[in-house]
Design an enzyme around this catalytic site. Structure first.
Site, PDB file in Angstrom:
ATOM      1  N   LYS A 162       0.841  -1.189   0.000  1.00 38.79           N
ATOM      2  CA  LYS A 162       0.000   0.000   0.000  1.00 38.79           C
ATOM      3  C   LYS A 162       0.878   1.242   0.000  1.00 38.79           C
ATOM      4  O   LYS A 162       1.796   1.372   0.837  1.00 38.79           O
ATOM      5  CB  LYS A 162      -0.907  -0.011   1.236  1.00 38.79           C
ATOM      6  N   ASP A 191      -0.164  -0.232  -4.617  1.00 37.92           N
ATOM      7  CA  ASP A 191      -1.557   0.219  -4.747  1.00 37.92           C
ATOM      8  C   ASP A 191      -1.710   1.520  -3.960  1.00 37.92           C
ATOM      9  O   ASP A 191      -1.563   1.519  -2.734  1.00 37.92           O
ATOM     10  CB  ASP A 191      -2.506  -0.853  -4.201  1.00 37.92           C
ATOM     11  N   LYS A 266     -12.733  -8.162  -8.569  1.00 40.10           N
ATOM     12  CA  LYS A 266     -13.118  -8.480  -7.192  1.00 40.10           C
ATOM     13  C   LYS A 266     -14.513  -9.090  -7.210  1.00 40.10           C
ATOM     14  O   LYS A 266     -15.482  -8.402  -7.544  1.00 40.10           O
ATOM     15  CB  LYS A 266     -13.078  -7.221  -6.322  1.00 40.10           C
TER      16      LYS A 266
HETATM   17  C1  MUC Z   1      -7.442  -2.608  -2.518  1.00 39.17           C
HETATM   18  O1  MUC Z   1      -7.030  -3.310  -3.430  1.00 39.17           O
HETATM   19  O2  MUC Z   1      -7.535  -1.411  -2.726  1.00 39.17           O
HETATM   20  C2  MUC Z   1      -8.761  -1.250   0.038  1.00 39.17           C
HETATM   21  C3  MUC Z   1      -9.769  -0.441  -0.384  1.00 39.17           C
HETATM   22  C4  MUC Z   1     -10.560  -1.187  -1.245  1.00 39.17           C
HETATM   23  O3  MUC Z   1     -11.567  -0.841  -1.859  1.00 39.17           O
HETATM   24  O4  MUC Z   1     -10.070  -2.446  -1.378  1.00 39.17           O
HETATM   25  C5  MUC Z   1      -8.951  -2.603  -0.524  1.00 39.17           C
HETATM   26  C6  MUC Z   1      -7.800  -3.215  -1.192  1.00 39.17           C
HETATM   27 MG    MG Z   2      -6.785  -1.538  -4.825  1.00 38.50          MG
END
Ligand code: MUC
Ligand code: MG
Length: 367
Positions: A162, A191, A266
């Site tokens: 992150k 990310d 997702k």
């Molecule tokens: C990600 O991949 O960003 C954190 C915020 C979200 O929407 O998903 C997570 C992980």
């Molecule tokens: Mg993300």
């Protein structure tokens, strides 16, 4: 086989280690367990994770939209009529994780009724995925210690770091520390959850040029339309759209507009049906995908691996399947196990989700 009841059960399980990132932080898995019941006794199960900073949904809003709008619309339809169910759900805008959970629960029912695993029905490519672990914000030495522990304990050798903090140099330093500690063979990508401006992101990418990153994800907002296109055109690695491309149409828009060159899929937001639309769009356009994590619990993670392992393209890169490790407990009767950096699809009919009634009674928030 008719849908006779839809349950939306709020539950809350604390995290042992909160996850922090540029758009928010998660201390408790305050998710919603969704169960779709049929007149033949099959019950489909999935979970919806509220992510207000990503989709605007809350635990209360997910329960309310299911109880008040979706359940009355779909009770009485056949579980096999998924298109008819989606036609009803699509009358309401937004609410992606509530819709996705219903979609996945229906696939679970269909798998159980057919006597087949959902992953096989979706594509049956393989029975497992390599795992990528997400390292949240912390001082650089703690991020390194976490990655080393995860590598040594679970055999995981790919990490999503992150970034998106200010000054950006803190994140750049953390990524350099991770590469140095983990060595050249570990996979690393970043990310930003929209935390940087295009110019901060470009500068950070330049300063990480020697790190061998595989991807960069959502470093700046897609709403900074021209700045984002400028950045993506200069990115040395594929630029993943995650929260800027949450529906198939948004995926098309972001890719054709030059605001992304790879996509995070997702299942928590596109279920299985729309995740296949996204996957097939990416395949036909020649765009790489990564199976992302919505900070899922074990139920959501089982759904992600069932989908990711089902297709060649989605199984290619390690999937983000390990956030549940940070939770103090979960609802599954048989917990997930990551071994040799790999998570297996659960065997059995449907999704193989078996809820522990004692744990559900302990963590549910509505009784
Ligand atoms: C990600 O991949 O960003 C954190 C915020 C979200 O929407 O998903 C997570 C992980
Ligand atoms: Mg993300």
């Amino acid at each position: 086989m008719k849908i006779v009841r839809v349950e939306a059960i709020p539950f809350a399980i604390p995290y042992a280690k909160p996850l922090r990132f540029a758009s928010g932080e998660v201390h408790t898995a305050d998710h919603v367990l969704v169960r779709v019941h049929t007149d033949e006794g099959f019950v489909g199960t999935a979970e919806a994770p509220p992510r207000p900073y990503t989709y605007g949904e809350t635990q209360e809003s997910i329960v309310a939209v299911i109880d008040r709008i979706f359940a009355p619309q779909i009770v009485g339809l056949a579980a096999l009529e998924r298109e008819a169910v989606h036609a009803k759900l699509d009358r309401t805008v937004g609410n992606p994780t509530a819709k996705a959970a219903i979609d996945m629960a229906l696939w679970d029912i269909i798998g159980q009724a057919a006597g087949m695993p959902v992953s096989g029905l979706l594509g049956g490519y393989t029975d497992r995925m390599r795992v990528s672990h997400m390292v949240g914000f912390a001082p650089a030495d703690e991020m390194v210690a976490e990655a080393e522990k995860i590598r040594d304990t679970y055999g995981i050798t790919t990490f999503k770091v992150k970034v998106g903090r200010r000054p950006y140099s803190d994140d750049v330093a953390a990524c350099h520390a991770l590469r140095e500690a983990l060595g050249p063979d570990v996979g690393l990508y970043v990310d930003g959850n929209r935390g940087w401006t295009p110019s901060e992101a470009a500068q950070a990418l330049r300063e990480m040029d020697d790190l061998g990153l595989t991807f960069a994800e959502e470093l700046c907002p897609a709403d900074d339309v021209l700045g984002r296109r400028w950045l993506v055109a200069r990115s040395p690695v594929p630029f993943i759209a995650d929260e800027s491309a949450t529906r198939a149409a948004e995926v098309t828009r972001e890719l054709l507009g030059g605001s992304a060159t790879a996509i995070s899929i997702k299942t928590a937001r596109t279920g299985f049906t729309a995740s296949q639309q996204v996957l097939h769009a990416c395949e036909t356009l020649g765009v790489e995908v990564v199976m992302g994590n919505q900070i899922d619990g074990q139920i959501g993670t089982l759904c992600t691996v069932a989908f990711g392992a089902a297709h060649r393209t989605s199984a290619h890169y390690p999937g983000e399947l390990s956030n549940f490790l940070d939770m103090t407990d979960d609802l599954l009767a048989e917990p997930l196990v990551i071994e040799d950096g790999t998570l297996r699809v659960r065997e059995g009919n449907g999704l193989g989700i078996d809820i522990d009634p004692g744990k559900l009674a302990r963590y549910r928030q509505d009784s």
